[in-house]
Write an enzyme that holds these catalytic residues in place. Structure first.
Site, PDB file in Angstrom:
ATOM      1  N   LYS A  28       0.745  -1.452   0.241  1.00 56.12           N
ATOM      2  CA  LYS A  28       0.463   0.331   0.487  1.00 56.12           C
ATOM      3  C   LYS A  28       1.061   1.555  -0.196  1.00 56.12           C
ATOM      4  O   LYS A  28       0.151   2.132  -0.249  1.00 56.12           O
ATOM      5  CB  LYS A  28      -1.300   0.440   1.257  1.00 56.12           C
ATOM      6  CG  LYS A  28      -2.089  -1.363   1.026  1.00 56.12           C
ATOM      7  CD  LYS A  28      -3.656  -0.525   2.501  1.00 56.12           C
ATOM      8  CE  LYS A  28      -4.267  -2.089   2.233  1.00 56.12           C
ATOM      9  NZ  LYS A  28      -4.673  -1.699   3.584  1.00 56.12           N
TER      10      LYS A  28
ATOM     11  N   GLY B 195      -0.489  -0.096  12.193  1.00 59.45           N
ATOM     12  CA  GLY B 195      -0.121  -0.325  11.027  1.00 59.45           C
ATOM     13  C   GLY B 195      -0.713   0.464   9.877  1.00 59.45           C
ATOM     14  O   GLY B 195      -1.107   1.782   9.617  1.00 59.45           O
ATOM     15  N   GLY B 196      -1.003   0.094   8.483  1.00 64.91           N
ATOM     16  CA  GLY B 196      -1.831   0.249   7.698  1.00 64.91           C
ATOM     17  C   GLY B 196      -3.279   0.291   8.463  1.00 64.91           C
ATOM     18  O   GLY B 196      -3.394   1.338   7.277  1.00 64.91           O
TER      19      GLY B 196
ATOM     20  N   ASP C  91     -10.258   2.022   2.568  1.00 67.47           N
ATOM     21  CA  ASP C  91     -10.237   1.525   3.079  1.00 67.47           C
ATOM     22  C   ASP C  91     -10.306   2.957   4.776  1.00 67.47           C
ATOM     23  O   ASP C  91     -11.650   2.605   5.957  1.00 67.47           O
ATOM     24  CB  ASP C  91      -8.883   1.553   4.064  1.00 67.47           C
ATOM     25  CG  ASP C  91      -8.336   0.243   3.616  1.00 67.47           C
ATOM     26  OD1 ASP C  91      -9.155  -0.501   3.165  1.00 67.47           O
ATOM     27  OD2 ASP C  91      -7.105  -0.030   3.567  1.00 67.47           O
TER      28      ASP C  91
END
Length: 291
Positions: free
Chosen positions: A74, A136-137, A110
């Protein structure tokens, strides 16, 4: 309007079990569209995450309409794109790429997916003090979403203090000083005693990583608990929180609504997000039963 078909895909590691192909293809079928969704697994191909640029170029040359991007690509994909939406730029992560007029444009659904799920599932949840586990992501996306929803302050707790600090810094740059802070895991007790709710954004609770992301005794009925993990839909954290009387939100909504937002970007057609959420619930349930 001529009847056309769509070719999209997903680049990432270990994506064989992904529900994205089924979610997109089912919704396309209901809308009378021909859409093929292809997983492009870097593990199967035997290439490193840095190959995302080559895969992106190949997909564009082969006539793909767009791609979803997942772990661990990503961030790595960004340098290979022609443009980013402001949200993707602020986040430093892209999960959806649309090829339009020869250009590759990066989006992040997201953020919008979690925001839509939260607004639907916990519409009246107080948002003065939110504790988020995981930087995190997924954590970056949901923290942006939580602040977009109006949270006054998000405190990020991560096992890697430098990662929590980096996320808090980027959130303060995007939303204003003082909106985010970082804290070490040993401060969870005092933070949760004063918090309105918890957002959980670590892999703990997934089928491959069972268990609780924090000691059960830190949970109390005054908290709402929002989960990002959606396989299984009922994690140990949600089960424990529900038993205490907490309002809860499972990770299915984020997964379904981010897919709906990506579908809209790929096809230009309006998805039925509620139908896609029903699909996800059915598919995730079937997966749970077969594991």
């Amino acid at each position: 309007m001529p009847h056309r078909s769509y070719l999209v895909g997903l680049i990432g590691s270990g994506i064989g079990p992904s529900l994205s192909p089924a979610l997109h293809e089912r919704e396309a079928g209901r809308q009378g569209l021909r859409l093929v969704y292809r997983p492009i697994d870097i593990d199967t191909l035997g290439v490193p995450p840095e190959a995302v640029g080559d895969l992106l170029r190949a997909a564009r040359d082969l006539g793909f309409d767009g791609l979803n991007i997942t772990h661990p690509c990503k961030q790595l994909v960004i340098e290979h794109l022609d443009a980013l939406t402001p949200q993707a730029e602020a986040l430093g992560a892209v999960n959806t790429v649309v090829f339009e007029d020869g250009r590759a444009v990066g989006h992040n659904t997201d953020v919008t997916g979690f925001a839509a799920s939260f607004a639907r599932g916990l519409p009246d949840a107080p948002l003065e003090r939110v504790v988020q586990l995981g930087a995190g992501g997924a954590g970056a996306a949901v923290a942006h979403a939580t602040l977009t929803l109006g949270a006054e302050r998000v405190t990020v707790v991560d096992a890697l203090p430098e990662r929590a600090a980096a996320l808090a810094g980027s959130l303060n740059r995007a939303f204003g000083e003082g909106r985010a802070a970082a804290a070490p895991p040993e401060r969870r007790t005092e933070l949760l005693a004063q918090a309105d709710g918890i957002v959980h954004a670590t892999p703990t609770g997934m089928a491959a990583h069972p268990g609780l992301p924090l000691p059960a005794e830190l949970l109390h009925s005054g908290l709402w608990v929002a989960e990002v993990v959606y396989r299984p839909l009922e994690t140990e954290l949600l089960r424990t929180a529900r038993a205490l009387g907490c309002a809860t939100l499972d990770g299915g909504g984020m997964a379904a609504f981010q897919a709906a937002d990506a579908f809209r970007l790929f096809t230009g057609r309006e998805p039925d997000a509620a139908r896609m959420l029903a699909d996800l619930t059915e598919l995730a349930g079937a997966v749970g039963a077969s594991n």
